[in-house]
Design a protein around this motif. Structure first.
Motif, PDB file in Angstrom:
ATOM      1  N   THR A 234      37.604  17.402  -8.890  1.00 37.83           N
ATOM      2  CA  THR A 234      37.168  16.844 -10.169  1.00 37.83           C
ATOM      3  C   THR A 234      38.236  17.001 -11.233  1.00 37.83           C
ATOM      4  O   THR A 234      38.493  16.080 -12.027  1.00 37.83           O
ATOM      5  CB  THR A 234      35.866  17.538 -10.619  1.00 37.83           C
ATOM      6  N   GLU A 235      38.898  18.158 -11.261  1.00 37.35           N
ATOM      7  CA  GLU A 235      39.936  18.390 -12.256  1.00 37.35           C
ATOM      8  C   GLU A 235      41.124  17.455 -12.046  1.00 37.35           C
ATOM      9  O   GLU A 235      41.686  16.908 -13.013  1.00 37.35           O
ATOM     10  CB  GLU A 235      40.388  19.849 -12.189  1.00 37.35           C
ATOM     11  N   ARG A 236      41.503  17.249 -10.770  1.00 37.39           N
ATOM     12  CA  ARG A 236      42.617  16.327 -10.490  1.00 37.39           C
ATOM     13  C   ARG A 236      42.253  14.904 -10.905  1.00 37.39           C
ATOM     14  O   ARG A 236      43.066  14.183 -11.493  1.00 37.39           O
ATOM     15  CB  ARG A 236      42.971  16.372  -9.002  1.00 37.39           C
ATOM     16  N   MET A 237      41.035  14.487 -10.584  1.00 37.78           N
ATOM     17  CA  MET A 237      40.601  13.134 -10.951  1.00 37.78           C
ATOM     18  C   MET A 237      40.530  12.978 -12.467  1.00 37.78           C
ATOM     19  O   MET A 237      40.880  11.919 -13.015  1.00 37.78           O
ATOM     20  CB  MET A 237      39.239  12.842 -10.325  1.00 37.78           C
ATOM     21  N   ARG A 238      40.086  14.024 -13.181  1.00 38.99           N
ATOM     22  CA  ARG A 238      40.014  13.938 -14.632  1.00 38.99           C
ATOM     23  C   ARG A 238      41.408  13.808 -15.232  1.00 38.99           C
ATOM     24  O   ARG A 238      41.619  13.023 -16.185  1.00 38.99           O
ATOM     25  CB  ARG A 238      39.309  15.175 -15.184  1.00 38.99           C
ATOM     26  N   ALA A 239      42.372  14.564 -14.687  1.00 36.84           N
ATOM     27  CA  ALA A 239      43.741  14.471 -15.195  1.00 36.84           C
ATOM     28  C   ALA A 239      44.318  13.079 -14.964  1.00 36.84           C
ATOM     29  O   ALA A 239      44.976  12.504 -15.849  1.00 36.84           O
ATOM     30  CB  ALA A 239      44.618  15.538 -14.526  1.00 36.84           C
ATOM     31  N   ARG A 240      44.072  12.518 -13.779  1.00 39.79           N
ATOM     32  CA  ARG A 240      44.572  11.169 -13.497  1.00 39.79           C
ATOM     33  C   ARG A 240      43.901  10.137 -14.386  1.00 39.79           C
ATOM     34  O   ARG A 240      44.537   9.207 -14.882  1.00 39.79           O
ATOM     35  CB  ARG A 240      44.320  10.830 -12.022  1.00 39.79           C
ATOM     36  N   PHE A 241      42.610  10.299 -14.626  1.00 40.92           N
ATOM     37  CA  PHE A 241      41.899   9.356 -15.483  1.00 40.92           C
ATOM     38  C   PHE A 241      42.424   9.417 -16.910  1.00 40.92           C
ATOM     39  O   PHE A 241      42.624   8.382 -17.566  1.00 40.92           O
ATOM     40  CB  PHE A 241      40.401   9.654 -15.460  1.00 40.92           C
ATOM     41  N   ASN A 242      42.641  10.654 -17.402  1.00 39.74           N
ATOM     42  CA  ASN A 242      43.165  10.786 -18.761  1.00 39.74           C
ATOM     43  C   ASN A 242      44.534  10.141 -18.890  1.00 39.74           C
ATOM     44  O   ASN A 242      44.853   9.525 -19.915  1.00 39.74           O
ATOM     45  CB  ASN A 242      43.230  12.261 -19.148  1.00 39.74           C
ATOM     46  N   SER A 243      45.357  10.301 -17.843  1.00 44.36           N
ATOM     47  CA  SER A 243      46.686   9.685 -17.875  1.00 44.36           C
ATOM     48  C   SER A 243      46.589   8.166 -17.919  1.00 44.36           C
ATOM     49  O   SER A 243      47.240   7.499 -18.721  1.00 44.36           O
ATOM     50  CB  SER A 243      47.489  10.133 -16.653  1.00 44.36           C
ATOM     51  N   VAL A 244      45.735   7.608 -17.032  1.00 52.78           N
ATOM     52  CA  VAL A 244      45.569   6.153 -17.016  1.00 52.78           C
ATOM     53  C   VAL A 244      44.937   5.666 -18.302  1.00 52.78           C
ATOM     54  O   VAL A 244      45.323   4.636 -18.870  1.00 52.78           O
ATOM     55  CB  VAL A 244      44.721   5.732 -15.794  1.00 52.78           C
ATOM     56  N   ASP A 245      43.947   6.418 -18.811  1.00 53.89           N
ATOM     57  CA  ASP A 245      43.265   6.012 -20.033  1.00 53.89           C
ATOM     58  C   ASP A 245      44.236   5.993 -21.208  1.00 53.89           C
ATOM     59  O   ASP A 245      44.164   5.108 -22.070  1.00 53.89           O
ATOM     60  CB  ASP A 245      42.119   6.987 -20.312  1.00 53.89           C
ATOM     61  N   ALA A 246      45.159   6.983 -21.217  1.00 58.42           N
ATOM     62  CA  ALA A 246      46.141   7.011 -22.299  1.00 58.42           C
ATOM     63  C   ALA A 246      47.079   5.814 -22.231  1.00 58.42           C
ATOM     64  O   ALA A 246      47.460   5.246 -23.249  1.00 58.42           O
ATOM     65  CB  ALA A 246      46.939   8.317 -22.241  1.00 58.42           C
TER      66      ALA A 246
END
Length: 443
Positions: free
Chosen positions: A284-296
């Motif tokens: 979950t933490e890895r997916m959240r980091a990737r999502f935040n990167s893409v969202d940014a």
């Protein structure tokens, strides 16, 4: 008047009678040993029998030290000694003073012969054995309904992991015992149990003989479910033990093999749950980091900032280019005025040449400036188009909508929504607020 004697007095007279009778002293008794037991005192107690009768026998430690072999069940012997009476119990017994081997017992010979036959057929092979079910629901037991075996099994399973126990009452000793055991195994197979325990308590070779019968061995091998054999004591081995999928030294051991300890299962479940939660948290933490990167990267605000930055850079380059041209032209103009103020004719010709060169330079600079501006404007348009393509809000013009959860993040799966949660739906020309009243996951 008849003489009145106590029981002790009567038994004492019989004991004296045995001791004074020549025919009961210093005799050899030929037979087969059964129920042999050696006590820590060094005394041995056993039975000497033949085809028609049997007699209890005792060999004291002093007599045992005089023989050069270890007596045991099914051994044919010749025992020398005398008959005696045990006054306290009123039972007579043969006191063995010496002993010698006379051969191997008939039962033991039959045992060895049948063992070799069945072993040659492959009935005892390890690769034929089946694994016990890890979580049985019903355990079948073939044993005497009044013996200690069923009691031990019930007590142990109730303590470890309660399961259903189905008892097939069987005769475990004497004539007809083998047929009764076979019938019990077949009955439990038809009843659909998960595993079968076949067993009885300890005893002599004769007492356990039903479990050496060929029909019993073949019934164990033919069973559709695994069979645990628990016959006799830990040192007793029957042919049923060799044929069974597992052998237990005691009925309690058989129950421990058949079911698992629920405390151990709870520990394993807790350990698996802990490991699963840790793994899930990491994913979950890895997916959240990737999502935040893409969202940014896809944020409209960041995209506009990028466009504004490139526009500023283009304006700066254009300004610097214009300033450089103006500075160059000004320098050349000052030099021209300086030259024009001189009276020499030759200088006038030079001035004319310099003026022509300046005009030519100006004619070349202007198209170059226009080309630079056009190229920079084209690059700006390409960047703008690419950013527009990455803008998640651009798809709203095509009829799509953007769903955000209570935390403002994009909702990409129905699993992230709970009934009663609040969402925001963004469309091309506005947004709408909604609450989840129902949800359905597609498989």
């Amino acid at each position: 008047m008849s003489e009145r004697l106590t029981v002790t007095e009567l038994n004492t007279r019989v004991k004296e009678l045995f001791g004074s009778s020549p025919g009961l002293n210093g005799v050899w008794v030929v037979g087969e040993i059964s129920n042999f037991k050696l006590y820590s005192s060094g005394h041995s107690y056993f039975t000497i029998k033949d085809a028609g009768s049997e007699i209890r026998a005792v060999m004291f430690k002093s007599a045992r030290s005089r023989i050069d072999f270890a007596p045991g069940d099914s051994m044919k012997i010749e025992a020398f000694g005398h008959l005696d009476l045990y006054v306290e119990r009123g039972s007579y017994q043969f006191i063995v003073e010496s002993m010698k081997k006379s051969g191997i017992g008939d039962l033991y010979q039959r045992y060895e012969a049948l063992k070799m036959k069945l072993e040659a057929e492959g009935l005892f092979k390890t690769e034929r054995k089946r694994k016990l079910p890890q979580y049985p629901r019903t355990i079948g037991v073939v044993t005497s309904p009044t013996g200690a075996v069923i009691h031990d099994i019930l007590t142990t399973t109730r303590r470890l992991f309660p399961v259903d126990i189905l008892l097939a009452p069987a005769q475990v000793q004497g004539e007809g015992a083998a047929r009764s055991i076979v019938a019990g195994i077949e009955l439990l197979n038809r009843a659909g149990v998960d595993v079968i325990i076949v067993g009885r308590g300890g005893g002599s070779l004769e007492d356990l003989w039903a479990f050496n019968e060929e029909p019993v061995v073949r019934a164990i091998v033919a069973s559709r479910v695994p069979v645990i054999s628990s016959v006799g004591h830990e040192t007793d081995f029957t042919l049923a033990d060799f044929a069974a999928d597992m052998r237990a030294p005691t009925p309690t051991g058989a129950a421990q093999m058949a079911v698992r300890d629920r405390a151990e299962i709870h520990r394993q479940l807790n350990d698996c749950t802990l490991r699963m939660n840790k793994a899930l948290a990491a994913v979950t933490e890895r997916m959240r980091a990737r999502f935040n990167s893409v969202d940014a990267k896809l944020s409209p605000r960041r995209a506009q900032e990028r466009i504004d930055y490139l526009g500023m850079k283009l304006d700066d380059l254009s300004s610097r280019a214009s300033s450089a041209v103006r500075d160059r032209v000004s320098v050349m103009h000052r030099r021209l005025l300086t030259v024009e103020g001189r009276p020499e004719p030759a200088l006038k010709a030079t001035i004319q040449r310099k003026r022509g060169a300046a005009e030519l330079l100006l004619a070349r600079v202007e198209p170059a400036m226009r080309a630079v501006c056009v190229n920079n404007r084209y690059r700006e348009q390409k960047v703008s188009v690419r950013l527009d393509a990455l803008n998640p809000y651009s798809v709203l013009d095509r009829g799509y909508s953007f769903v955000a959860g209570p935390d403002g993040r994009a909702v990409t799966s129905v699993k992230g929504l709970a009934v009663g949660s609040h969402i925001t739906v963004r469309m091309r020309d506005g947004k709408a607020e909604a609450d989840i009243t129902d949800r359905e996951e597609y498989q």
